[in-house]
Design a protein around this motif. Structure first.
Motif, PDB file in Angstrom:
ATOM      1  N   UNK A   1      15.514  43.554  22.671  1.00  0.00           N
ATOM      2  CA  UNK A   1      14.734  42.324  22.666  1.00  0.00           C
ATOM      3  C   UNK A   1      15.458  41.137  23.289  1.00  0.00           C
ATOM      4  N   UNK A   2      16.748  41.263  23.595  1.00  0.00           N
ATOM      5  CA  UNK A   2      17.490  40.153  24.196  1.00  0.00           C
ATOM      6  C   UNK A   2      17.009  39.907  25.617  1.00  0.00           C
ATOM      7  N   UNK A   3      16.847  38.627  25.952  1.00  0.00           N
ATOM      8  CA  UNK A   3      16.443  38.278  27.307  1.00  0.00           C
ATOM      9  C   UNK A   3      17.634  38.029  28.213  1.00  0.00           C
ATOM     10  N   UNK A   4      18.811  38.041  27.684  1.00  0.00           N
ATOM     11  CA  UNK A   4      20.014  37.817  28.469  1.00  0.00           C
ATOM     12  C   UNK A   4      21.099  38.783  28.038  1.00  0.00           C
ATOM     13  N   UNK A   5      22.329  38.450  28.355  1.00  0.00           N
ATOM     14  CA  UNK A   5      23.524  39.198  27.946  1.00  0.00           C
ATOM     15  C   UNK A   5      23.732  40.499  28.695  1.00  0.00           C
ATOM     16  N   UNK A   6      23.076  40.684  29.840  1.00  0.00           N
ATOM     17  CA  UNK A   6      23.262  41.913  30.606  1.00  0.00           C
ATOM     18  C   UNK A   6      23.992  41.684  31.931  1.00  0.00           C
ATOM     19  N   UNK A   7      24.207  40.432  32.290  1.00  0.00           N
ATOM     20  CA  UNK A   7      24.761  40.096  33.598  1.00  0.00           C
ATOM     21  C   UNK A   7      26.122  40.692  33.870  1.00  0.00           C
ATOM     22  N   UNK A   8      27.048  40.551  32.952  1.00  0.00           N
ATOM     23  CA  UNK A   8      28.385  41.091  33.188  1.00  0.00           C
ATOM     24  C   UNK A   8      28.400  42.609  33.174  1.00  0.00           C
ATOM     25  N   UNK A   9      27.487  43.209  32.436  1.00  0.00           N
ATOM     26  CA  UNK A   9      27.378  44.668  32.480  1.00  0.00           C
ATOM     27  C   UNK A   9      26.929  45.124  33.868  1.00  0.00           C
ATOM     28  N   UNK A  10      26.024  44.359  34.483  1.00  0.00           N
ATOM     29  CA  UNK A  10      25.613  44.658  35.855  1.00  0.00           C
ATOM     30  C   UNK A  10      26.791  44.516  36.814  1.00  0.00           C
ATOM     31  N   UNK A  11      27.553  43.448  36.648  1.00  0.00           N
ATOM     32  CA  UNK A  11      28.729  43.240  37.500  1.00  0.00           C
ATOM     33  C   UNK A  11      29.695  44.412  37.345  1.00  0.00           C
ATOM     34  N   UNK A  12      29.902  44.831  36.115  1.00  0.00           N
ATOM     35  CA  UNK A  12      30.816  45.943  35.836  1.00  0.00           C
ATOM     36  C   UNK A  12      30.354  47.248  36.477  1.00  0.00           C
ATOM     37  N   UNK A  13      29.066  47.529  36.390  1.00  0.00           N
ATOM     38  CA  UNK A  13      28.535  48.799  36.881  1.00  0.00           C
ATOM     39  C   UNK A  13      28.348  48.809  38.397  1.00  0.00           C
ATOM     40  N   UNK A  14      27.935  47.687  38.976  1.00  0.00           N
ATOM     41  CA  UNK A  14      27.564  47.671  40.387  1.00  0.00           C
ATOM     42  C   UNK A  14      28.696  47.302  41.337  1.00  0.00           C
ATOM     43  N   UNK A  15      29.802  46.797  40.830  1.00  0.00           N
ATOM     44  CA  UNK A  15      30.904  46.413  41.709  1.00  0.00           C
ATOM     45  C   UNK A  15      31.970  47.505  41.770  1.00  0.00           C
ATOM     46  N   UNK A  16      32.825  47.407  42.779  1.00  0.00           N
ATOM     47  CA  UNK A  16      33.979  48.310  42.882  1.00  0.00           C
ATOM     48  C   UNK A  16      35.049  47.913  41.880  1.00  0.00           C
ATOM     49  N   UNK A  17      35.033  46.669  41.504  1.00  0.00           N
ATOM     50  CA  UNK A  17      35.985  46.132  40.549  1.00  0.00           C
ATOM     51  C   UNK A  17      35.647  44.689  40.266  1.00  0.00           C
ATOM     52  N   UNK A  18      36.066  44.208  39.109  1.00  0.00           N
ATOM     53  CA  UNK A  18      35.843  42.808  38.762  1.00  0.00           C
ATOM     54  C   UNK A  18      36.863  42.405  37.717  1.00  0.00           C
ATOM     55  N   UNK A  19      36.980  41.104  37.502  1.00  0.00           N
ATOM     56  CA  UNK A  19      37.896  40.611  36.491  1.00  0.00           C
ATOM     57  C   UNK A  19      37.890  39.100  36.455  1.00  0.00           C
ATOM     58  N   UNK A  20      38.789  38.556  35.671  1.00  0.00           N
ATOM     59  CA  UNK A  20      38.933  37.103  35.612  1.00  0.00           C
ATOM     60  C   UNK A  20      40.398  36.758  35.414  1.00  0.00           C
ATOM     61  N   UNK A  21      40.757  35.589  35.881  1.00  0.00           N
ATOM     62  CA  UNK A  21      42.113  35.082  35.722  1.00  0.00           C
ATOM     63  C   UNK A  21      42.030  33.610  35.345  1.00  0.00           C
ATOM     64  N   UNK A  22      42.924  33.162  34.461  1.00  0.00           N
ATOM     65  CA  UNK A  22      42.941  31.739  34.129  1.00  0.00           C
ATOM     66  C   UNK A  22      43.461  30.944  35.326  1.00  0.00           C
ATOM     67  N   UNK A  23      42.965  29.730  35.453  1.00  0.00           N
ATOM     68  CA  UNK A  23      43.442  28.813  36.493  1.00  0.00           C
ATOM     69  C   UNK A  23      43.821  27.498  35.824  1.00  0.00           C
ATOM     70  N   UNK A  24      44.428  26.620  36.557  1.00  0.00           N
ATOM     71  CA  UNK A  24      44.762  25.303  36.023  1.00  0.00           C
ATOM     72  C   UNK A  24      43.526  24.494  35.681  1.00  0.00           C
ATOM     73  N   UNK A  25      42.401  24.862  36.244  1.00  0.00           N
ATOM     74  CA  UNK A  25      41.141  24.151  36.031  1.00  0.00           C
ATOM     75  C   UNK A  25      40.260  24.815  34.968  1.00  0.00           C
ATOM     76  N   UNK A  26      40.428  26.100  34.745  1.00  0.00           N
ATOM     77  CA  UNK A  26      39.563  26.859  33.827  1.00  0.00           C
ATOM     78  C   UNK A  26      39.799  28.338  34.024  1.00  0.00           C
ATOM     79  N   UNK A  27      38.852  28.983  34.739  1.00  0.00           N
ATOM     80  CA  UNK A  27      39.012  30.413  35.043  1.00  0.00           C
ATOM     81  C   UNK A  27      38.346  30.724  36.371  1.00  0.00           C
ATOM     82  N   UNK A  28      38.756  31.850  36.926  1.00  0.00           N
ATOM     83  CA  UNK A  28      38.168  32.375  38.141  1.00  0.00           C
ATOM     84  C   UNK A  28      37.695  33.791  37.822  1.00  0.00           C
ATOM     85  N   UNK A  29      36.425  34.062  38.100  1.00  0.00           N
ATOM     86  CA  UNK A  29      35.851  35.387  37.888  1.00  0.00           C
ATOM     87  C   UNK A  29      35.550  35.970  39.259  1.00  0.00           C
TER      88      UNK A  29
END
Length: 133
Positions: A89-117
């Motif tokens: 029933x959730x209308x959201x919360x699937x975006x990162x799962x799509x990124x995980x499944x459809x990409x060759x790789x993904x991740x995030x790193x902290x930056x001095x400003x916040x983060x980079x995904x």
């Protein structure tokens, strides 16, 4: 192809995801590349998440080298992204799962400003049909 790089800054508004897709599409065409069909979907997910969960400007960079397109989206939130299981029933919360499944790789790193995904997907030169004589 040698490494290519481009970047943009978007405001923290809902229309920024559309603008990011348009910018990516135009840049890939300028580079003479075709990304997999879902690259724009993944760009939308990362930019939408940045707009939704952070404040201020969102920076997107694209680079292409060795048959891969890398998209990086930086925002001001230091909170790393975390894929969540969504209920039926959730209308959201699937975006990162799509990124995980459809990409060759993904991740995030902290930056001095916040983060980079980031994510990576394959790119190829467009198929050109030979002209008939």
């Amino acid at each position: 192809m040698s490494a290519a790089l481009a970047s943009w800054t978007f405001t923290s508004q809902a229309r920024s995801a559309r603008r990011a897709r348009q910018a990516a599409r135009a840049q890939l065409a300028e580079w003479g590349l075709q990304a997999c069909d879902y690259a724009e979907l993944l760009i939308s997910e990362l930019v939408t998440n940045a707009v939704r969960h952070a404040r201020g400007l969102v920076r997107m960079s694209l680079s292409a080298a060795d048959g891969l397109l890398r998209c990086e989206v930086e925002d001001s939130s230091p909170v790393p992204p975390s894929p969540r299981a969504a209920s039926c029933d959730d209308e959201g919360s699937r975006g990162l799962l799509l990124v995980e499944v459809l990409s060759c790789g993904w991740g995030s790193v902290p930056t001095g400003r916040g983060k980079l995904v980031w994510f990576e997907v394959p790119v190829r030169m467009p198929v050109r049909m030979p002209a008939h004589a």
